[in-house]
Design an enzyme around this catalytic site. Structure first.
Site, PDB file in Angstrom:
ATOM      1  N   ASP A 213       0.867  -1.187   0.000  1.00 37.56           N
ATOM      2  CA  ASP A 213       0.000   0.000   0.000  1.00 37.56           C
ATOM      3  C   ASP A 213       0.900   1.232   0.000  1.00 37.56           C
ATOM      4  OD1 ASP A 213      -2.182   1.870   0.462  1.00 37.56           O
ATOM      5  OD2 ASP A 213      -3.372   0.166   1.101  1.00 37.56           O
ATOM      6  N   HIS A 236       1.844   1.849  -3.213  1.00 31.42           N
ATOM      7  CA  HIS A 236       0.889   2.766  -3.830  1.00 31.42           C
ATOM      8  C   HIS A 236       1.444   4.182  -3.891  1.00 31.42           C
ATOM      9  CE1 HIS A 236      -2.877   0.038  -2.996  1.00 31.42           C
ATOM     10  NE2 HIS A 236      -1.921  -0.582  -3.661  1.00 31.42           N
TER      11      HIS A 236
END
Ligand SMILES: *[C@@H]1O[C@H](CO)[C@@H](O)[C@H](O)[C@H]1NC(C)=O
Ligand SMILES: *[C@@H]1O[C@H](CO)[C@@H](O)[C@H](O)[C@H]1NC(C)=O
Ligand SMILES: *[C@@H]1O[C@H](CO)[C@@H](O)[C@H](O)[C@H]1NC(C)=O
Ligand SMILES: *[C@@H]1O[C@H](CO)[C@@H](O)[C@H](O)[C@H]1NC(C)=O
Ligand SMILES: *[C@@H]1O[C@H](CO)[C@@H](O)[C@H](O)[C@H]1NC(C)=O
Ligand SMILES: *[C@@H]1O[C@H](CO)[C@@H](O)[C@H](O)[C@H]1NC(C)=O
Ligand SMILES: *[C@@H]1O[C@H](CO)[C@@H](O)[C@H](O)[C@H]1NC(C)=O
Ligand SMILES: *[C@@H]1O[C@H](CO)[C@@H](O)[C@H](O)[C@H]1NC(C)=O
Ligand SMILES: *[C@@H]1O[C@H](CO)[C@@H](O)[C@H](O)[C@H]1NC(C)=O
Length: 392
Positions: A213, A236
């Site tokens: 993430d 991310h």
């Protein structure tokens, strides 16, 4: 002399209270080492966990309100994956509905030693695949912590975010590694590297992150942040936000620099994300610099999105109330996975101002690179790559 007398009497608890430096070894199979670690942190100024020691952390760690403490972790703290225990007893945070194994706070704290914080995440990754509302613990939360150094530490398989800085001031992380890797088909979901929340003066330097993430996420009230020399893989991205989510709230992120970043196989590179739609909040993002990014196979190497988690029709009807000002995307090179290499999408109504793009050199896997923009006037040597921005 007095200490020697007490030692002679065999009063181990009192002996502890006089000790400046204490060394902890594991109690052994089946035993929980949390109570002895908590006692040592209360009573000793330095706590050493030797390289050969693995502490079994089976109950939550409340280490708040400490002063002048050094946890010299050369060995390992392994967080026992008793899912029923932690979901019921992890320290809760209402912000984004999180729980954590460990709150560490106070003034003048050091965590170092070359050791490992093992979140034993595999059981959690597999359980989350069966229960999408499962609460999973953050490994380390710095809670109301001032003048803190976390250095030379390896993090492994956090069940959720690796690090939360909650209401911190002057916090430095240097030379840490993080690895979240699932051995089953269930991914290591939501394993953000760092989330910064209501914190000022945070430095993150010289670190390597492999996760699933955000690599670093600057949430509400992150101010005066400096991030440099990170290698982020599988993440991310380095993200400001998401902001402006909650009605009635005004969010601020100001003075953030992220520089000298290697970003590979990631969803995003340098990112700002804000909410739009009916009934959302508002805020301001100001003075943000992303510079010296080298990216490889990144879906969105450079991105501003003011329609985060909002449908296109809602976004058009209810533009974002978050202002974005004085942003610099400088010296960003490398490759994307698709044809769009940079996308700067602002809401209508002059939400974005003083957005600067310089020395952008990004390539798609094939064909011509697309630089796109909406509702923004760009400045800088790379502005021409974007052409005239669309207005909506
Ligand atoms: C850790 O402690 C818990 C609780 O005492 C125990 O059930 C578990 O077996 C221990 N784990 C190890 C590896 O010893
Ligand atoms: C942690 O311990 C402190 C001191 O004992 C206490 O005041 C605080 O309420 C505890 N925090 C939590 C979240 O339990
Ligand atoms: C899923 O996790 C939530 C939150 O941790 C818990 O309340 C719920 O009971 C779990 N559901 C099942 C089916 O285990
Ligand atoms: C900030 O924290 C560091 C420890 O990481 C300390 O050495 C330094 O003195 C602190 N700065 C201020 C202004 O207190
Ligand atoms: C970084 O930390 C590791 C332990 O995780 C240590 O072995 C290494 O020497 C440290 N690097 C520097 C430059 O201090
Ligand atoms: C990141 O990777 C680059 C290229 O492989 C390397 O030069 C740099 O030293 C790495 N940085 C860290 C903090 O490991
Ligand atoms: C912008 O933020 C950086 C820290 O990231 C700071 O050094 C600089 O002074 C700030 N500039 C302005 C104009 O506030
Ligand atoms: C941002 O940096 C500038 C320049 O150093 C400073 O004047 C301003 O107070 C900072 N903003 C915040 C919110 O700390
Ligand atoms: C651009 O970024 C790279 C990677 O961080 C760095 O090595 C280089 O010095 C930067 N160039 C300039 C002109 O700042």
């Amino acid at each position: 002399m007095r200490l020697l007398t007490l030692l002679a009497l065999g009063l181990s608890a009192i002996q502890f209270a006089f000790a400046q430096s204490c060394t902890l070894t594991a109690l052994g199979a089946g035993k929980d080492d949390s109570p002895q670690l908590l006692t040592a942190m209360q009573t000793c100024s330095t706590v050493v966990v030797p390289t050969t020691t693995t502490l079994n952390i089976s109950t939550r760690l409340n280490m708040t309100g400490l002063t002048n403490k050094h946890l010299n972790l050369q060995g390992t703290m392994r967080f026992n994956p008793n899912i029923a225990y932690w979901t019921a007893n992890g320290f809760p945070f209402t912000f984004q509905t999180q729980i954590t194994f460990w709150i560490f706070g106070g003034t003048n704290l050091i965590l170092d030693g070359g050791g490992t914080l093992d979140g034993a995440g595999q059981a959690w990754y597999d359980a989350f695949a069966k229960n999408s509302t499962l609460l999973r613990p953050i490994t380390l939360t710095l809670f109301q912590a001032t003048n803190v150094l976390v250095q030379n530490i390896k993090f492994l398989n956090s069940p959720e975010w690796f690090n939360l800085v909650n209401e911190g001031k002057n916090v430095t992380y240097n030379n840490v590694t993080m690895n979240a890797a699932s051995t089953s088909s269930n991914g290591a979901a939501n394993t953000d590297g760092w989330d910064i929340y209501r914190s000022d003066q945070v430095q993150i330097t010289n670190s390597v992150i492999n996760n699933g993430d955000d690599c670093v996420s600057f949430k509400v009230y992150s101010t005066n942040i400096f991030v440099s020399n990170l290698n982020c893989t599988g993440s991310h991205g380095i993200s400001v936000g998401s902001l402006g989510q909650f009605a009635g709230m005004f969010d601020i992120v100001e003075n953030v620099t992220a520089t000298n970043i290697h970003m590979s196989n990631a969803q995003n590179g340098a990112r700002i994300k804000c909410w739009a739609g009916s009934g959302v909040g508002s805020g301001i993002v100001k003075n943000i610099t992303f510079s010296g990014f080298i990216e490889s196979k990144v879906d969105n190497p450079v991105i501003i999105g003011e329609c985060y988690m909002t449908s296109a029709s809602d976004c058009a009807a209810f533009p974002s109330n978050t202002l974005i000002q004085d942003v610099f995307f400088t010296n960003i090179s490398g490759t994307s996975t698709g044809s769009t290499v940079a996308s700067l999408g602002c809401s209508p109504g002059s939400r974005c101002s003083d957005i600067n793009v310089n020395n952008l050199a990004l390539s798609p896997p094939s064909g011509t690179a697309k630089y796109t923009c909406q509702n923004v006037k760009l400045a800088g040597s790379s502005a021409a790559l974007f052409g005239t921005c669309a207005t909506t």
